[in-house]
Design a protein around this motif. Structure first.
Motif, mmCIF file in Angstrom:
data_model
loop_
_atom_site.group_PDB
_atom_site.id
_atom_site.type_symbol
_atom_site.label_atom_id
_atom_site.label_comp_id
_atom_site.label_asym_id
_atom_site.label_seq_id
_atom_site.Cartn_x
_atom_site.Cartn_y
_atom_site.Cartn_z
ATOM 1 N N TRP A 242 46.987 32.050 47.037
ATOM 2 C CA TRP A 242 45.823 32.197 46.519
ATOM 3 C C TRP A 242 45.630 33.531 45.825
ATOM 4 O O TRP A 242 46.003 34.619 46.329
ATOM 5 C CB TRP A 242 44.708 32.284 47.838
ATOM 6 N N LEU A 243 45.467 33.451 44.483
ATOM 7 C CA LEU A 243 45.273 34.700 43.436
ATOM 8 C C LEU A 243 43.912 35.194 43.435
ATOM 9 O O LEU A 243 42.819 34.578 43.249
ATOM 10 C CB LEU A 243 45.814 34.238 42.081
ATOM 11 N N ILE A 244 43.999 36.398 43.717
ATOM 12 C CA ILE A 244 42.713 37.132 43.631
ATOM 13 C C ILE A 244 42.690 37.811 42.288
ATOM 14 O O ILE A 244 43.458 38.833 42.177
ATOM 15 C CB ILE A 244 42.402 38.309 44.710
ATOM 16 N N GLY A 245 41.841 37.459 41.248
ATOM 17 C CA GLY A 245 41.978 38.179 39.988
ATOM 18 C C GLY A 245 41.195 39.552 39.720
ATOM 19 O O GLY A 245 40.279 39.652 40.584
ATOM 20 N N PHE A 246 41.520 39.769 38.500
ATOM 21 C CA PHE A 246 40.745 40.984 38.147
ATOM 22 C C PHE A 246 40.867 41.114 36.474
ATOM 23 O O PHE A 246 41.909 40.824 36.013
ATOM 24 C CB PHE A 246 41.334 42.257 38.597
ATOM 25 N N GLY A 247 39.725 41.259 35.909
ATOM 26 C CA GLY A 247 39.914 41.345 34.308
ATOM 27 C C GLY A 247 40.512 40.148 33.774
ATOM 28 O O GLY A 247 39.878 39.061 34.079
ATOM 29 N N GLU A 248 41.573 40.214 32.865
ATOM 30 C CA GLU A 248 41.939 39.205 32.229
ATOM 31 C C GLU A 248 42.625 38.092 33.033
ATOM 32 O O GLU A 248 43.065 37.006 32.688
ATOM 33 C CB GLU A 248 42.760 39.665 30.983
ATOM 34 N N VAL A 249 43.225 38.637 34.152
ATOM 35 C CA VAL A 249 44.014 38.027 35.005
ATOM 36 C C VAL A 249 42.851 37.089 35.923
ATOM 37 O O VAL A 249 42.433 37.847 36.811
ATOM 38 C CB VAL A 249 44.877 38.634 35.885
ATOM 39 N N MET A 250 43.020 35.922 35.645
ATOM 40 C CA MET A 250 41.934 34.978 36.476
ATOM 41 C C MET A 250 42.536 34.309 37.728
ATOM 42 O O MET A 250 43.885 33.937 37.668
ATOM 43 C CB MET A 250 41.251 33.758 35.642
ATOM 44 N N ASP A 252 41.885 32.165 41.760
ATOM 45 C CA ASP A 252 40.929 31.344 42.578
ATOM 46 C C ASP A 252 39.652 32.132 42.932
ATOM 47 O O ASP A 252 38.710 31.247 42.986
ATOM 48 C CB ASP A 252 41.590 31.092 44.007
ATOM 49 N N ALA A 253 39.697 33.443 42.958
ATOM 50 C CA ALA A 253 38.458 34.256 43.202
ATOM 51 C C ALA A 253 38.785 35.714 42.250
ATOM 52 O O ALA A 253 39.946 35.905 42.153
ATOM 53 C CB ALA A 253 38.110 34.729 44.664
ATOM 54 N N THR A 254 37.839 35.900 41.462
ATOM 55 C CA THR A 254 38.233 37.202 40.737
ATOM 56 C C THR A 254 37.036 38.189 41.183
ATOM 57 O O THR A 254 35.970 38.017 41.371
ATOM 58 C CB THR A 254 37.625 36.941 39.158
ATOM 59 N N LEU A 255 37.748 39.419 41.157
ATOM 60 C CA LEU A 255 36.912 40.687 41.533
ATOM 61 C C LEU A 255 36.124 41.002 40.636
ATOM 62 O O LEU A 255 35.029 41.698 40.842
ATOM 63 C CB LEU A 255 37.979 41.763 42.103
ATOM 64 N N SER A 256 36.440 40.799 39.314
ATOM 65 C CA SER A 256 35.560 41.508 38.239
ATOM 66 C C SER A 256 36.055 40.748 36.931
ATOM 67 O O SER A 256 37.302 41.226 36.442
ATOM 68 C CB SER A 256 35.322 42.843 37.976
ATOM 69 N N ALA A 257 35.564 39.790 36.517
ATOM 70 C CA ALA A 257 36.156 39.338 35.176
ATOM 71 C C ALA A 257 36.021 40.333 33.751
ATOM 72 O O ALA A 257 36.798 40.362 33.060
ATOM 73 C CB ALA A 257 35.276 38.028 34.687
ATOM 74 N N SER A 258 35.151 41.162 33.921
ATOM 75 C CA SER A 258 34.853 42.235 32.870
ATOM 76 C C SER A 258 35.492 43.698 33.238
ATOM 77 O O SER A 258 35.587 44.554 32.605
ATOM 78 C CB SER A 258 33.135 42.736 32.800
ATOM 79 N N GLY A 259 36.315 43.777 34.183
ATOM 80 C CA GLY A 259 37.082 44.639 34.732
ATOM 81 C C GLY A 259 36.391 45.942 35.340
ATOM 82 O O GLY A 259 36.787 47.014 35.215
ATOM 83 N N ASP A 260 35.284 45.608 36.016
ATOM 84 C CA ASP A 260 34.386 46.655 36.737
ATOM 85 C C ASP A 260 34.782 47.113 37.935
ATOM 86 O O ASP A 260 34.847 46.206 38.693
ATOM 87 C CB ASP A 260 32.856 46.292 36.454
ATOM 88 N N LEU A 261 35.345 48.206 37.977
ATOM 89 C CA LEU A 261 35.837 48.649 39.141
ATOM 90 C C LEU A 261 35.055 48.779 40.334
ATOM 91 O O LEU A 261 35.221 48.476 41.441
ATOM 92 C CB LEU A 261 36.583 49.911 39.002
#
Length: 307
Positions: A242-250, A252-261
């Motif tokens: 299960w991949l937790i994404g961030f920014g450009e890495v999408m 199954d769930a994404t912490l922040s698509a915009s890269g907001d920490l």
């Protein structure tokens, strides 16, 4: 047979009144703070503190953070120097814990400090914890409301899944805003990064990881751990992860698509809970920048991956 479900009440006068009665009886209750949900008990009662350790399965050498209503209450328990008082004045109420010399007449149960001559204190900014402190009129020991070494809870349902009937009551006031445990400071040194970064505090970044002597809460190298193996700095997951994404890495769930920490910090533990409950064999997390609150996110992820 499944464990009985804990009682969950929405935040309000009824929930605070019931929680206050439970704490007066020596029981422990879960309440939200701006960081994570805490497991609160009367810090002046040895039986209540023992109940916190028992509910979490927490080792007795790991001290607890004590929550108080304001700086004046904190100064009745600990000795402040000018530097500590300056930090408290600037950042309390808020996600800052100060480790300070314990006053001999503080009246705090010895188990709270694990026998140390210092105590970890915080003035929380969340309405539920502040209401509970006002109603109880006592300092409240309140570590995270989860089984020891497990993923920290940022929602009431996380507490229920982790502790079940070991907690008398859960006050539900939605998701925690910060989503990471408080920043801990001792003698001008950051012992645990948190929502307040080294830049915000004006202190040098420093992280302690130890399996030996513990001098304050939050120092265990292995902590916040899911049941499944965790890989960090992953751009492409394996088929059984299960991949937790961030920014450009999408993912199954994404912490922040915009890269907001800040958004990523608020979502981190909830994403780990979801990943751990999935049908995948492992968990992968995209790279997180290591500046600002990103340092605290990476601190929690490194400890979660440490086995």
């Amino acid at each position: 047979m499944a464990d009985p479900a804990p009682r969950i009440l929405p935040y309000g006068e009824a929930a605070i009144a019931e929680a206050t009665a439970a704490i007066a009886h020596g029981d422990v209750v879960a309440t939200p703070t701006e960081t994570v949900y805490g497991l609160a008990g009367d810090a002046t009662r040895s039986d209540a503190v023992a109940a916190i350790y028992a509910a979490k399965g927490r080792p007795s050498f790991n001290p607890l953070i004590v929550h108080v209503a304001d700086l004046a209450a904190a100064e009745r328990i600990a000795v402040f120097d000018d530097r500590a008082r300056g930090l408290a004045t600037r950042f309390w109420p808020g996600p800052l814990t100060l480790v300070l010399p314990l006053r001999a007449d503080a009246g705090i149960a010895r188990a709270v400090t694990a026998g140390l001559d210092t105590i970890a204190l915080r003035v929380p900014g969340h309405r539920a914890m502040q209401a509970l402190l006002a109603a109880c009129g006592r300092p409240l020991a309140a570590p995270s409301a989860n089984a020891s070494n497990a993923i920290s809870p940022t929602r009431a349902e996380h507490v229920a899944a982790s502790l079940g009937a070991r907690v008398a009551l859960i006050i539900d006031d939605g998701a925690c805003a910060a989503g990471l445990e408080s920043t801990i400071v001792h003698d001008g040194v950051i012992l645990r990064p948190g929502p307040l970064s080294s830049e915000a505090l004006g202190l040098p970044a420093f992280r302690v990881e130890t399996e030996g002597e513990i001098t304050a809460p939050g120092q265990l190298a292995s902590h916040y751990a899911p049941r499944k193996p965790l890989r960090l700095d992953v751009a492409s997951r394996k088929s059984d992860e299960w991949l937790i994404g961030f920014g450009e890495v999408m993912g199954d769930a994404t912490l922040s698509a915009s890269g907001d920490l800040i958004e990523a910090a608020a979502k981190l533990f909830d994403a780990l809970h979801r990943a751990d409950a999935s049908d995948r064999a492992g968990i992968a997390v995209a790279p997180i920048p290591d500046h600002g609150i990103g340092a605290a996110i990476n601190d929690r992820l490194r400890r979660a991956a440490h086995r």
